[in-house]
Design a protein around this motif. Structure first.
Motif, PDB file in Angstrom:
ATOM      1  N   ASN A 284       7.024  12.557   1.861  1.00 37.58           N
ATOM      2  CA  ASN A 284       7.921  10.767   2.142  1.00 37.58           C
ATOM      3  C   ASN A 284       7.435  10.192   3.040  1.00 37.58           C
ATOM      4  O   ASN A 284       7.471   8.960   2.478  1.00 37.58           O
ATOM      5  CB  ASN A 284       9.424  11.409   2.953  1.00 37.58           C
ATOM      6  N   LEU A 285       6.446  10.606   4.001  1.00 43.76           N
ATOM      7  CA  LEU A 285       5.084   9.271   4.534  1.00 43.76           C
ATOM      8  C   LEU A 285       4.905   8.791   3.629  1.00 43.76           C
ATOM      9  O   LEU A 285       4.732   7.379   3.529  1.00 43.76           O
ATOM     10  CB  LEU A 285       4.708   9.987   5.557  1.00 43.76           C
ATOM     11  N   GLY A 286       4.379   9.419   2.852  1.00 44.26           N
ATOM     12  CA  GLY A 286       3.666   9.384   1.612  1.00 44.26           C
ATOM     13  C   GLY A 286       3.898   8.215   1.049  1.00 44.26           C
ATOM     14  O   GLY A 286       3.310   7.070   0.947  1.00 44.26           O
ATOM     15  N   VAL A 287       5.201   8.278   0.850  1.00 43.53           N
ATOM     16  CA  VAL A 287       6.411   7.334  -0.395  1.00 43.53           C
ATOM     17  C   VAL A 287       6.233   6.234   0.810  1.00 43.53           C
ATOM     18  O   VAL A 287       6.130   4.403  -0.180  1.00 43.53           O
ATOM     19  CB  VAL A 287       7.514   7.827  -0.414  1.00 43.53           C
ATOM     20  N   GLU A 288       6.191   6.163   2.318  1.00 46.73           N
ATOM     21  CA  GLU A 288       7.024   5.276   2.524  1.00 46.73           C
ATOM     22  C   GLU A 288       5.844   4.387   2.553  1.00 46.73           C
ATOM     23  O   GLU A 288       5.387   2.866   3.015  1.00 46.73           O
ATOM     24  CB  GLU A 288       7.703   6.004   4.316  1.00 46.73           C
ATOM     25  N   ALA A 289       4.741   4.401   3.063  1.00 44.80           N
ATOM     26  CA  ALA A 289       3.714   4.258   3.426  1.00 44.80           C
ATOM     27  C   ALA A 289       2.755   3.003   2.312  1.00 44.80           C
ATOM     28  O   ALA A 289       2.263   1.898   2.191  1.00 44.80           O
ATOM     29  CB  ALA A 289       2.070   5.496   3.667  1.00 44.80           C
ATOM     30  N   GLY A 290       2.635   4.120   0.968  1.00 39.01           N
ATOM     31  CA  GLY A 290       2.960   3.682  -0.391  1.00 39.01           C
ATOM     32  C   GLY A 290       3.632   2.234  -0.633  1.00 39.01           C
ATOM     33  O   GLY A 290       3.552   1.024  -1.120  1.00 39.01           O
ATOM     34  N   GLN A 291       5.063   1.965  -0.143  1.00 36.24           N
ATOM     35  CA  GLN A 291       6.200   1.207  -0.731  1.00 36.24           C
ATOM     36  C   GLN A 291       5.977   0.032   0.301  1.00 36.24           C
ATOM     37  O   GLN A 291       5.867  -1.236  -0.453  1.00 36.24           O
ATOM     38  CB  GLN A 291       7.560   1.932  -0.375  1.00 36.24           C
ATOM     39  N   LEU A 292       5.725   0.643   1.929  1.00 41.00           N
ATOM     40  CA  LEU A 292       5.307  -0.426   2.511  1.00 41.00           C
ATOM     41  C   LEU A 292       3.729  -1.089   1.869  1.00 41.00           C
ATOM     42  O   LEU A 292       3.616  -2.795   2.539  1.00 41.00           O
ATOM     43  CB  LEU A 292       5.728  -0.105   3.489  1.00 41.00           C
ATOM     44  N   ALA A 293       2.847  -1.202   1.515  1.00 37.89           N
ATOM     45  CA  ALA A 293       1.766  -1.189   1.304  1.00 37.89           C
ATOM     46  C   ALA A 293       1.883  -2.164   0.285  1.00 37.89           C
ATOM     47  O   ALA A 293       1.686  -3.061   0.240  1.00 37.89           O
ATOM     48  CB  ALA A 293       0.697  -0.511   0.725  1.00 37.89           C
TER      49      ALA A 293
END
Lengths: 344, 181
Positions: A284-293
């Motif tokens: 989930n943190l990876g998904v959030e990081a990708g989304q924010l990027a």
């Protein structure tokens, strides 16, 4: 509003180029003229592995390489042998003691006397796939004793990051939302609502509390993108709607759907039961990081275009809405057709 | 994770676009001259930056299509070093030039690199989306670089940008020396 105007100006190009997911794996070519031997190990259970061992045949002679497992590894099935025109293939199932293959060494006896290599591919139950090339100078492979928590975290985080950046349908939905929001505060609320919503469904689906069939889910996700097209046109025309007034509510509602989509990506990794909460968090943190990027990249690009003072003609300002709408419609029809085909 | 990640692309049919993005992102010989052009255009001002941001991707796509149809040109590394050398030198020297000159440089660069990129897909059915993906990234890159240079308010940042230009020119000289060997 200028931010919205800038979004409209740049979106048709952004759609094609803003997503840089930039990871492509290129396998290296084998330098020798002789084909490599090949060892494939697929973990079937905690201590059980399927082993496929292929040795090439040259001028009718099998390469004299012997696969040697440590003493703690025993055959569950006798090696089944197949003679192919260019190689000999052995398949068997082996069992190990408590620690599995972790910390053990597999040797390729006789490899050092050849000029060939051995390609080793190991596929573990947790989804990890490792590919290694063994050379005659070091004719063995050591399996790591344990995967460190940091390494495991990295696998799940990177997987989540890649999942969203390569998931153009999820990105396109976020992209469409950016056209509808009309202030920075609303943007924060809308993205946060999407994040909270997909985190909820990602968790419940991964923990096995709720299961959603993939085909209708994919069609609904496509429909969520299609839904945004007309809303962007309304924004452009100065009209209003529930979605335009409260984009965060719509973002939350559709975010629930997209979370189920993320869950399919996480469960495809094949999670061991003990790892689920940790994997869920890191993915989930990876998904959030990708989304924010992604959002950050678009905002940066908007700022860049503003600095360069680029203005698109008004006739082109609606193009993004049509791109979002057409792609959403295409995927909706395509996925419904697949769904109907699957039921037939 | 590649297997899982690619599932999206298989579903959406947009995989080749990502291929084009990845292809360009891993081609430093194409990225460096674009960075040099972005620096030069940014140093010259917003009109120059706008000209390069709008013209470069168009030239890239147009000549990429030609490259797809015609195939690769037999160029030696001397010619391939010229974009690096010329654009790096222009950025390093911060030479005055009319905006149409910068636009022409953008078109020439787009033609040269776009042709080269497109010709790599001459035998592929996925060439068009790959070209579109790469052009999108070209647009983003030139916009970012030229805008960043435009925003540079202090003298030392402009000098730093010119240093980057000189390094690019030096890379071009190395490539030229290699080609003339």
């Amino acid at each position: 509003m200028s931010a919205r105007l800038m979004l409209s100006m740049s979106i048709w190009r952004l759609l094609l180029g803003a997503v840089v997911a930039a990871v492509t794996f290129v396998s290296s070519a084998v330098a020798h003229e002789i084909r490599p031997a090949y060892l494939q190990i697929d973990q079937m259970a905690a201590n059980r592995y399927k082993v496929v061992w292929r040795t090439p045949i040259l001028s009718g002679m099998r390469l004299p390489i012997v696969l040697r497992f440590p003493d703690s590894v025993r055959n569950v099935t006798e090696p089944a042998q197949r003679d192919l025109p260019d190689s000999l293939v052995q398949t068997r199932v082996v069992e190990t003691d408590g620690a599995g293959l972790a910390g053990k060494r597999v040797e390729f006896v006789g490899l050092q006397a050849t000029i060939t290599d051995v390609l080793v591919r190991v596929h573990l139950l947790d989804g990890t796939v490792e590919t290694t090339m063994i050379h005659p100078s070091q004719p063995w492979i050591d399996f790591a004793a344990t995967r460190s928590p940091l390494a495991a975290a990295r696998v799940y985080f990177v997987s989540g990051f890649q999942h969203i950046l390569l998931g153009i349908d999820h990105l396109l939905f976020v992209f469409g939302l950016l056209f509808i929001v009309r202030s920075r505060w609303m943007l924060v609320k809308t993205i946060t609502a999407f994040t909270v919503a997909h985190s909820i469904t990602l968790a419940v689906a991964t923990l096995g509390k709720v299961a959603v069939p993939a085909l209708p889910l994919n069609a609904m996700i496509a429909l969520s993108i299609l839904f945004l097209g007309p809303e962007i046109v309304r924004v452009w025309g100065g009209q209003t709607s529930f979605t335009i007034r409260h984009p965060w509510i719509v973002s939350f509602a559709f975010g629930l759907l997209h979370g189920f989509g993320f869950a399919s990506g996480l469960t495809a990794l094949g999670l061991p039961q003990g790892d689920i909460p940790f994997a869920l968090l890191m993915f989930n943190l990876g998904v959030e990081a990708g989304q924010l990027a992604f959002v950050g990249l678009i905002l940066l690009l908007i700022a860049a275009l503003k600095s360069i003072e680029i203005r698109l003609p008004r006739s082109l300002e609606l193009l993004p809405a049509y791109v979002v709408g057409i792609l959403g419609a295409y995927w909706t029809i395509d996925r419904i057709a697949v769904m109907i085909g699957g039921m037939a | 994770m590649p297997v899982e990640a690619s599932a999206h692309l298989v579903n959406t049919g947009l995989g080749p676009i990502y291929d084009g993005v990845a292809h360009f992102a891993m081609s430093p010989e194409a990225i460096l001259p674009i960075v040099a052009l972005g620096i030069f255009a940014g140093l010259r001002g917003p009109i120059h930056a706008r000209a390069s941001v709008l013209i470069l991707p168009v030239g890239w796509v147009a000549f990429g299509l030609v490259g797809m149809l015609v195939g690769p040109l037999a160029l030696n590394s001397v010619i391939e070093s010229l974009p690096l050398l010329i654009l790096g030198a222009l950025a390093a020297a911060d030479i005055r030039m009319p905006s149409w000159g910068t636009g022409s440089l953008a078109l020439l660069l787009g033609a040269f690199e776009g042709w080269s990129f497109g010709s790599a897909y001459s035998a592929s059915r996925d060439g068009l989306p790959a070209l579109a993906g790469s052009a999108g990234l070209v647009f983003v890159l030139i916009a970012f670089v030229s805008a960043a240079v435009l925003k540079a308010r202090w003298d030392w940042t402009r000098i730093a940008m010119r240093v980057v230009g000189s390094w690019t020119a030096a890379s071009g000289m190395l490539l030229l020396g290699w080609g003339l060997r």
